[in-house]
Design a protein around this motif. Sequence first.
Motif, PDB file in Angstrom:
ATOM      1  N   THR A   1      -2.408 -56.914  32.033  1.00  0.00           N
ATOM      2  CA  THR A   1      -2.806 -58.104  32.350  1.00  0.00           C
ATOM      3  C   THR A   1      -3.000 -58.388  34.028  1.00  0.00           C
ATOM      4  O   THR A   1      -2.396 -57.427  34.710  1.00  0.00           O
ATOM      5  CB  THR A   1      -2.156 -59.502  31.821  1.00  0.00           C
ATOM      6  N   SER A   2      -3.440 -59.489  34.386  1.00  0.00           N
ATOM      7  CA  SER A   2      -3.840 -59.895  35.647  1.00  0.00           C
ATOM      8  C   SER A   2      -3.100 -61.207  35.768  1.00  0.00           C
ATOM      9  O   SER A   2      -3.857 -62.203  35.586  1.00  0.00           O
ATOM     10  CB  SER A   2      -5.198 -59.740  36.297  1.00  0.00           C
ATOM     11  N   ALA A   3      -2.072 -61.451  36.221  1.00  0.00           N
ATOM     12  CA  ALA A   3      -1.112 -62.574  36.055  1.00  0.00           C
ATOM     13  C   ALA A   3      -1.528 -63.698  37.199  1.00  0.00           C
ATOM     14  O   ALA A   3      -0.653 -63.884  38.030  1.00  0.00           O
ATOM     15  CB  ALA A   3       0.398 -62.402  36.203  1.00  0.00           C
ATOM     16  N   ASP A   4      -2.683 -63.991  37.570  1.00  0.00           N
ATOM     17  CA  ASP A   4      -3.243 -65.094  38.315  1.00  0.00           C
ATOM     18  C   ASP A   4      -4.311 -65.897  37.600  1.00  0.00           C
ATOM     19  O   ASP A   4      -5.307 -66.490  38.232  1.00  0.00           O
ATOM     20  CB  ASP A   4      -3.907 -64.232  39.491  1.00  0.00           C
ATOM     21  N   TYR A   5      -4.120 -66.237  36.353  1.00  0.00           N
ATOM     22  CA  TYR A   5      -5.270 -66.813  35.755  1.00  0.00           C
ATOM     23  C   TYR A   5      -4.591 -67.989  34.704  1.00  0.00           C
ATOM     24  O   TYR A   5      -4.829 -67.866  33.457  1.00  0.00           O
ATOM     25  CB  TYR A   5      -6.023 -65.806  35.056  1.00  0.00           C
ATOM     26  N   ALA A   6      -3.742 -68.857  35.019  1.00  0.00           N
ATOM     27  CA  ALA A   6      -3.302 -69.885  34.171  1.00  0.00           C
ATOM     28  C   ALA A   6      -4.554 -70.551  33.903  1.00  0.00           C
ATOM     29  O   ALA A   6      -5.279 -70.899  34.371  1.00  0.00           O
ATOM     30  CB  ALA A   6      -2.307 -70.597  35.027  1.00  0.00           C
ATOM     31  N   PRO A   7      -4.297 -71.049  32.575  1.00  0.00           N
ATOM     32  CA  PRO A   7      -3.109 -71.019  31.394  1.00  0.00           C
ATOM     33  C   PRO A   7      -2.921 -69.879  30.619  1.00  0.00           C
ATOM     34  O   PRO A   7      -2.162 -69.520  29.809  1.00  0.00           O
ATOM     35  CB  PRO A   7      -3.259 -72.142  30.458  1.00  0.00           C
ATOM     36  N   PHE A   8      -3.763 -68.597  30.965  1.00  0.00           N
ATOM     37  CA  PHE A   8      -3.831 -67.569  30.259  1.00  0.00           C
ATOM     38  C   PHE A   8      -2.817 -66.375  30.386  1.00  0.00           C
ATOM     39  O   PHE A   8      -2.106 -66.008  29.675  1.00  0.00           O
ATOM     40  CB  PHE A   8      -5.278 -66.785  30.305  1.00  0.00           C
ATOM     41  N   GLU A   9      -2.454 -66.369  31.882  1.00  0.00           N
ATOM     42  CA  GLU A   9      -1.440 -65.387  32.199  1.00  0.00           C
ATOM     43  C   GLU A   9      -0.983 -66.050  33.752  1.00  0.00           C
ATOM     44  O   GLU A   9      -1.798 -65.786  34.623  1.00  0.00           O
ATOM     45  CB  GLU A   9      -1.852 -64.019  32.259  1.00  0.00           C
ATOM     46  N   PHE A  10       0.155 -66.266  33.918  1.00  0.00           N
ATOM     47  CA  PHE A  10       0.744 -66.600  35.056  1.00  0.00           C
ATOM     48  C   PHE A  10       2.404 -66.450  35.268  1.00  0.00           C
ATOM     49  O   PHE A  10       2.953 -66.228  34.293  1.00  0.00           O
ATOM     50  CB  PHE A  10       0.527 -68.166  35.397  1.00  0.00           C
TER      51      PHE A  10
ATOM     52  N   GLU B   1     -13.055 -60.684  45.387  1.00  0.00           N
ATOM     53  CA  GLU B   1     -11.884 -60.286  45.720  1.00  0.00           C
ATOM     54  C   GLU B   1     -11.118 -60.024  44.262  1.00  0.00           C
ATOM     55  O   GLU B   1     -11.435 -60.349  43.357  1.00  0.00           O
ATOM     56  CB  GLU B   1     -11.026 -61.536  46.468  1.00  0.00           C
ATOM     57  N   GLY B   2      -9.954 -59.168  44.374  1.00  0.00           N
ATOM     58  CA  GLY B   2      -9.380 -58.690  43.218  1.00  0.00           C
ATOM     59  C   GLY B   2      -8.544 -59.944  42.584  1.00  0.00           C
ATOM     60  O   GLY B   2      -8.284 -59.779  41.678  1.00  0.00           O
ATOM     61  N   VAL B   3      -7.970 -60.982  43.470  1.00  0.00           N
ATOM     62  CA  VAL B   3      -7.108 -61.905  42.802  1.00  0.00           C
ATOM     63  C   VAL B   3      -7.574 -62.931  43.026  1.00  0.00           C
ATOM     64  O   VAL B   3      -8.015 -63.594  43.899  1.00  0.00           O
ATOM     65  CB  VAL B   3      -5.611 -61.702  43.526  1.00  0.00           C
TER      66      VAL B   3
END
Length: 273
Positions: free
Chosen positions: A45-54, A177-179
């Motif tokens: 995952t890419s944990a920079d996408y609240a509320p999906f992943e953070f 950008e990547g993030v």
Amino acid sequence: MKTRKILGIVGAVMTLGLILAGCGNKNTDNSVKSIQDKKTLVVGTSADYAPFEFPVMQNGNKKIVGYDMMVAQKIADNLGVKLKIENIEFPSLISELKNNKVDMVLAGMAATNQRKKVVAFSNPYYTVGNVLLVQKKDADSFNKVADVKGKSIGVQQSSTQAAIAKSQLKGSNIVTEGVLTGLTTELSQGKLSGVVVEREVADNYVKQYPEKYAIAKVKLSTPKQARYFNIAIRKSDKALLKRVNKEIAKLQKSGELTQMFKKAQDLQAKNNK
């Protein structure tokens, strides 16, 4: 001579059978069994996408949580294994999956035609909407597409939002950008005029920083192939894909997907206090 000939034929048949058996074993789909054998489901995952992943701090340790991670946990439970999360920048997720570094990807990812060329996707588990996130002071400055002409608009690299911005926000300067969090920080600093982002993600930023961010009135349409989030799985892992789709159907029917999304929103709000 006749006996030798018969034995020769039998031997040839047995040899052919062994060859075919070997080929069959080579092509056997062990995607579920291999996960169960190692007793761990590895999810990228890419944990920079609240509320999906953070990320959150729990008992002094950093942990990745969110809606996608709740769905991943349900799949791990169904397989009878532990869940391991690998935090990877979004543009690298597909290649990490193809290189067997992770078993699947849950990262707010849509099953676009381009991605389908290299990996398989589950049935949808979330319906997507996209908006333009801006500074609150500029909320009334971006009412139509023409208002972004000449402006710098941020998008996450390799995302469907990048494709939407490039095709719909003509005349703007697209910055990738990547993030995502880097883009929203630059927005708050005035380095960007807006960031194209998923609707619920944008809502979270507005709720978390009501004096800093707002959602512009610019209307963005989401292409058919990008209207849903799906789980990415290797094309060869058909047994795993079938198992995942059954779990998604079960969660949809029971209403648990809706409940988990609300729980993820509440967790994110609590984390921001």
